[in-house]
Design a protein around this motif. Structure first.
Motif, PDB file in Angstrom:
ATOM      1  N   PRO A   1       0.871  -1.396   0.092  1.00 22.87           N
ATOM      2  CA  PRO A   1       0.090  -0.097  -0.022  1.00 22.87           C
ATOM      3  C   PRO A   1       0.848   1.245   0.146  1.00 22.87           C
ATOM      4  O   PRO A   1       0.759   2.169  -1.096  1.00 22.87           O
ATOM      5  CB  PRO A   1      -0.840   0.093   1.340  1.00 22.87           C
ATOM      6  CG  PRO A   1      -0.137  -1.340   2.118  1.00 22.87           C
ATOM      7  CD  PRO A   1       0.540  -2.090   1.183  1.00 22.87           C
ATOM      8  N   ASN A   2       1.585   1.455   1.100  1.00 16.21           N
ATOM      9  CA  ASN A   2       2.209   2.801   1.029  1.00 16.21           C
ATOM     10  C   ASN A   2       3.737   2.725   1.248  1.00 16.21           C
ATOM     11  O   ASN A   2       4.521   3.616   1.617  1.00 16.21           O
ATOM     12  CB  ASN A   2       1.751   3.633   2.096  1.00 16.21           C
ATOM     13  CG  ASN A   2       0.411   4.036   2.003  1.00 16.21           C
ATOM     14  OD1 ASN A   2      -0.040   4.198   1.107  1.00 16.21           O
ATOM     15  ND2 ASN A   2      -0.562   3.983   3.002  1.00 16.21           N
TER      16      ASN A   2
ATOM     17  N   GLN B   1      -3.488   6.407  -7.611  1.00 15.75           N
ATOM     18  CA  GLN B   1      -3.307   5.993  -6.518  1.00 15.75           C
ATOM     19  C   GLN B   1      -2.119   6.946  -5.787  1.00 15.75           C
ATOM     20  O   GLN B   1      -1.907   7.390  -4.722  1.00 15.75           O
ATOM     21  CB  GLN B   1      -2.501   4.690  -6.438  1.00 15.75           C
ATOM     22  CG  GLN B   1      -3.809   3.486  -6.700  1.00 15.75           C
ATOM     23  CD  GLN B   1      -4.646   3.335  -5.437  1.00 15.75           C
ATOM     24  OE1 GLN B   1      -5.448   3.903  -5.110  1.00 15.75           O
ATOM     25  NE2 GLN B   1      -3.965   2.377  -4.500  1.00 15.75           N
TER      26      GLN B   1
ATOM     27  N   ASN C   1      -5.084  -3.096  -2.629  1.00 16.25           N
ATOM     28  CA  ASN C   1      -3.822  -3.268  -2.070  1.00 16.25           C
ATOM     29  C   ASN C   1      -3.531  -4.789  -1.353  1.00 16.25           C
ATOM     30  O   ASN C   1      -2.980  -4.952  -0.513  1.00 16.25           O
ATOM     31  CB  ASN C   1      -3.567  -2.353  -0.776  1.00 16.25           C
ATOM     32  CG  ASN C   1      -3.457  -1.029  -1.265  1.00 16.25           C
ATOM     33  OD1 ASN C   1      -2.901  -0.736  -2.239  1.00 16.25           O
ATOM     34  ND2 ASN C   1      -4.200  -0.181  -0.417  1.00 16.25           N
ATOM     35  N   SER C   2      -4.177  -5.647  -2.314  1.00 12.26           N
ATOM     36  CA  SER C   2      -3.775  -6.870  -1.777  1.00 12.26           C
ATOM     37  C   SER C   2      -4.165  -8.036  -3.127  1.00 12.26           C
ATOM     38  O   SER C   2      -5.012  -7.642  -3.953  1.00 12.26           O
ATOM     39  CB  SER C   2      -4.848  -7.410  -0.455  1.00 12.26           C
ATOM     40  OG  SER C   2      -4.972  -8.597  -0.517  1.00 12.26           O
TER      41      SER C   2
ATOM     42  N   LEU D   1      -4.100  -3.251  -7.350  1.00 10.32           N
ATOM     43  CA  LEU D   1      -3.669  -2.010  -6.907  1.00 10.32           C
ATOM     44  C   LEU D   1      -4.477  -1.228  -6.218  1.00 10.32           C
ATOM     45  O   LEU D   1      -4.233  -0.500  -5.271  1.00 10.32           O
ATOM     46  CB  LEU D   1      -3.308  -0.882  -8.120  1.00 10.32           C
ATOM     47  CG  LEU D   1      -1.877  -0.823  -8.536  1.00 10.32           C
ATOM     48  CD1 LEU D   1      -1.778  -0.017  -9.846  1.00 10.32           C
ATOM     49  CD2 LEU D   1      -1.305  -0.066  -7.602  1.00 10.32           C
TER      50      LEU D   1
END
Lengths: 146, 363
Positions: free
Chosen positions: A112-113, B359, B187-188, B184
């Motif tokens: 994620p980040n 993002q 996130n998984s 994306l």
């Protein structure tokens, strides 16, 4: 009836955070063990289905015409192991390039980040190089007129 | 009295054995697997019947009506007939390749069912690389097609197998790029997490609204992967007889037939999981605040509702696929490959870059 909620609970095994080697192995095994067993069972299912006609088979009902290759009623002309168009081979090679490109994009896309814009832009450089290759291939007509 | 005490001691000793618990755990894994396999089998029977009924409706005729009430046992009747047909191996065909080809297609598709969540957390194995497993395993399918085509010792089969494999691999890249865009966003790669990420705003939380181009590319790509019309060339009856399936008879042909419908079902299930928030009750939060909690709890009733919702959403895409099959004409092989490489690949790559930039700028 008391067992039913527990039964549905089993489907997802809530993995504890891995703190030692044994728990890590346990987490991996608990995720992949059902798949390994499932693989074996699906192999069994399809192979048993393949083996089912054997009791009903009889040797005497085959004759050469039945076993020969099908060519719309004519006798087979020439050998089937002949040359084939090089473009099929070319399509496969042109698949091999974007396939690892996409595979290498998976570790980039998911966290994620944790990758700063630096990470994103370096991946963009990689994709740019491969895109230039794809444009060259398009312009040279490698994937044309099949 | 002595016997009672020793019996009780034996029972206590037995239950304290560690290995007993592990054996119990392994046995406990078999039950979900068998239920899944049973569910898949019944679903394939249902889809075969659905296809016949929907195509009959589109062509304004009556579908199956003799086997069972409303013809629901048609697939069973077909399977039983195929079982008793003669199992030919063509002369000078490669026996091992010929026999294993159809099994490879079926096995690679069946394994992908283990990562689909049918209800909240109701998944055979919650891998953190769930969707990637499907992508990787579906890449094995072209090998089965090539094996069947080559092992048949028939020029038409060989050509059909080559075309089918070329089609399969050409459309895998846009498919994978669409899945990459979804991962994306969520996130998984785990399917359970992807479904969770769509559960917040009901209907408006679907990935469909966040990835409209990706959705359309995914729809087209999965029709091409399943070799359904309009991408039907590998089994175009007028051109290649039956393509790589020409020399097959009996249960091996049945395996190809079943593999085609299994592929259709798993692709439709993945569309619901990736784009439609499968198994979330998609009524927006404003109206039903108490249902919002149902999305995240366990319980028999909730799980059954989840399964029902997933199947209802999947049915929509099955209906769309079957209707498309009986409505649109077939594409030629060069049109097909051009569509995959020159149209869908740039669009899905552009979609990925758009998603990345959105993002990046929202971070």
């Amino acid at each position: 009836m008391r067992l039913l909620p527990g039964f549905f609970l089993f489907f997802r095994y809530a993995a504890p955070p891995a703190r030692s080697e044994r728990t890590k192995w346990f987490v991996v095994m608990s995720e992949f063990a059902p798949i390994c067993l499932y693989l074996v069972i699906s192999l069994l299912v399809s192979l048993i289905l393949l083996g089912l006609p054997f009791p009903f088979a009889s040797n005497s009902s085959t004759y050469p015409e039945k076993l020969s290759a099908y060519e719309c009623g004519f006798d087979p002309f020439g050998d089937a192991r002949s040359r084939f168009d090089i473009r099929f081979y070319l399509v496969s090679i042109l698949f091999i390039i974007p396939d690892p490109e996409v595979t290498f994009s998976f570790p980039w896309a998911v966290p994620p980040n944790k990758i700063d814009p630096f990470g994103s832009w370096s991946m963009m450089a990689f994709l740019l190089i491969l895109t230039i290759g794809s444009l060259y291939e398009w312009k040279r007509g490698a994937s044309d007129r099949e | 009295m002595v016997i009672d005490i020793t019996e009780i001691q034996d029972i206590h000793f037995f239950f304290r054995l560690e290995s007993f618990k592990e054996i119990y755990a392994i046995l406990w894994i078999f039950a979900p697997i068998f239920i899944l396999v049973l569910g898949i089998t019944i679903s394939v029977l249902a889809i075969v019947w659905l296809e016949r009924e929907i195509s009959a409706g589109i062509q304004q005729r009556i579908g199956p009506e003799y086997t069972g009430p409303f013809g629901v046992l048609q697939a069973l009747a077909d399977g039983t007939k195929l079982l008793f047909k003669e199992n030919l191996i063509p002369s000078r065909g490669d026996i091992r390749l010929f026999s294993i080809g159809p099994s490879l297609s079926v096995i690679s598709i069946i394994i992908s069912y283990s990562v689909i969540p049918f209800g909240y957390n109701f998944v055979l194995s919650d891998l953190n690389i769930g969707v990637f497993l499907w992508i990787a395993i579906s890449s094995i399918a072209p090998i089965g097609l090539l094996m069947s085509g080559y092992g048949s010792n028939n020029k038409y089969s060989f050509l059909g197998g080559l075309r089918a494999a070329a089609q399969s691999i050409s459309y895998e890249i846009p498919l994978t790029l669409c899945v990459l865009s979804i991962s994306l966003l969520s996130n998984s790669l785990s399917t359970v997490d992807i479904v969770d990420a769509q559960s917040k705003y009901g209907f408006w939380g679907w990935n469909l609204w966040r990835q409209p181009m990706g959705f359309i590319v995914f729809l087209i790509s999965y029709l091409a992967e399943c070799e359904r019309l309009p991408f039907d060339l590998p089994e175009a009856e007028e051109e290649l007889v039956a393509g790589y399936q020409t020399e097959y008879s009996g249960i091996k042909f049945g395996l190809f037939y079943v593999a085609s419908y299994l592929n259709l079902l798993i692709s439709s299930l993945f569309v619901t999981v990736l784009y439609l928030g499968g198994s979330n009750i998609s009524i927006p939060y404003i109206f039903v605040s108490e249902f919002f909690e149902i999305n995240n709890t366990y319980g028999v009733f909730v799980t059954i509702i989840g399964i029902f919702i997933t199947l209802a959403k999947t049915y929509l895409f099955l209906f769309i696929s079957i209707t498309t099959r009986w409505t649109l004409p077939r594409l030629r092989i060069d049109q097909l490959l051009n569509l995959g490489w020159k149209f869908l690949l740039p669009i899905s790559l552009g979609n990925l870059l758009l998603t990345t930039s959105s993002q990046l700028f929202s971070l």
